[in-house]
Write a protein that holds these residues in place. Structure first.
Motif, PDB file in Angstrom:
ATOM      1  N   ASP A   1       0.823  -1.212   0.000  1.00  0.00           N
ATOM      2  CA  ASP A   1       0.000   0.000   0.000  1.00  0.00           C
ATOM      3  C   ASP A   1       0.859   1.264   0.000  1.00  0.00           C
ATOM      4  N   ARG A   2       1.940   1.237   0.751  1.00  0.00           N
ATOM      5  CA  ARG A   2       2.837   2.405   0.821  1.00  0.00           C
ATOM      6  C   ARG A   2       3.424   2.731  -0.550  1.00  0.00           C
ATOM      7  N   TYR A   3       3.718   1.698  -1.353  1.00  0.00           N
ATOM      8  CA  TYR A   3       4.360   1.893  -2.651  1.00  0.00           C
ATOM      9  C   TYR A   3       3.385   1.754  -3.826  1.00  0.00           C
ATOM     10  N   GLY A   4       2.110   1.519  -3.570  1.00  0.00           N
ATOM     11  CA  GLY A   4       1.120   1.383  -4.635  1.00  0.00           C
ATOM     12  C   GLY A   4       1.317   0.140  -5.491  1.00  0.00           C
ATOM     13  N   LEU A   5       1.687  -0.967  -4.867  1.00  0.00           N
ATOM     14  CA  LEU A   5       1.969  -2.201  -5.600  1.00  0.00           C
ATOM     15  C   LEU A   5       0.811  -3.188  -5.513  1.00  0.00           C
TER      16      LEU A   5
END
Length: 197
Positions: free
Chosen positions: A146-150
């Motif tokens: 979620d932090r990196y949009g993966l």
């Protein structure tokens, strides 16, 4: 205590009912996206606790389907466990993506503390692999994703019904790979289109 590696002799001690069902299926000719597949999808979804499941030919096909549904393609990187079965890396390669391997933790599953060092601008997804009935630390994996949009594509083929924090392997996001469960209707159409291509 000695734990047997394989339980197949016990599981298949009585095979006549299984072979009777297989004979009926072959005689019907209805085994490619037919009624038995729809029944399997419904029963499997109920078993793992999701609304929908999409049956495909193999775990490898499930992985490719899930990656395609997540829009992973040529040149994208997918982080997965270094100790995984060949199908995980094979599926990544087959769609033109690049596998990036990270080490396992004491559960023999992908180590979440290794993920951030492996993320690059080309990283598109994380493929945690739940092995031998163990699950990855999915809250940690999901927080990083979620932090990196993966995207997250779980390979749960070897951990059907395994749980982490009361949540089953393969059910942490829009789709995991057991037999390709998809828990949200918006994913269902995309998964079916990818399967039926």
């Amino acid at each position: 205590m000695k734990v047997r590696y394989s339980y197949l002799t016990r599981q298949f001690a009585e095979t006549s009912a299984i072979f009777d069902e297989m004979r009926k299926l072959v005689a019907s000719g209805d085994f490619t996206l037919g009624k038995p597949v729809a029944e399997f999808e419904q029963r499997f979804a109920a078993l793992i606790g999701v609304k929908y499941a999409i049956g495909v030919a193999s775990g490898t096909d499930s992985l490719k389907l899930a990656l395609k549904a997540a829009n992973v393609g040529q040149g994208d990187e997918v982080i997965t466990a270094a100790n995984t079965f060949v199908s995980s890396v094979g599926a990544i390669n087959e769609i033109g993506a690049i596998p990036v391997l990270v080490d396992a933790d004491d559960s023999f599953c992908l180590a979440p503390d290794q993920l951030e060092a492996a993320i690059t601008p080309r990283t598109k997804a994380i493929m945690p692999v739940h092995l031998t009935g163990n699950t990855c630390d999915m809250p940690a994996v999901m927080a990083i994703a979620d932090r990196y949009g993966l995207a997250v594509v779980e390979d749960a083929c070897q951990a059907i019904l395994a749980e982490f924090d009361g949540k089953r392997a393969g059910t942490w996001r829009g789709g995991g790979v057991l037999a390709s469960p998809a828990k949200e209707p918006q994913y269902l159409g995309r998964w079916r289109r990818c399967r039926d291509q």
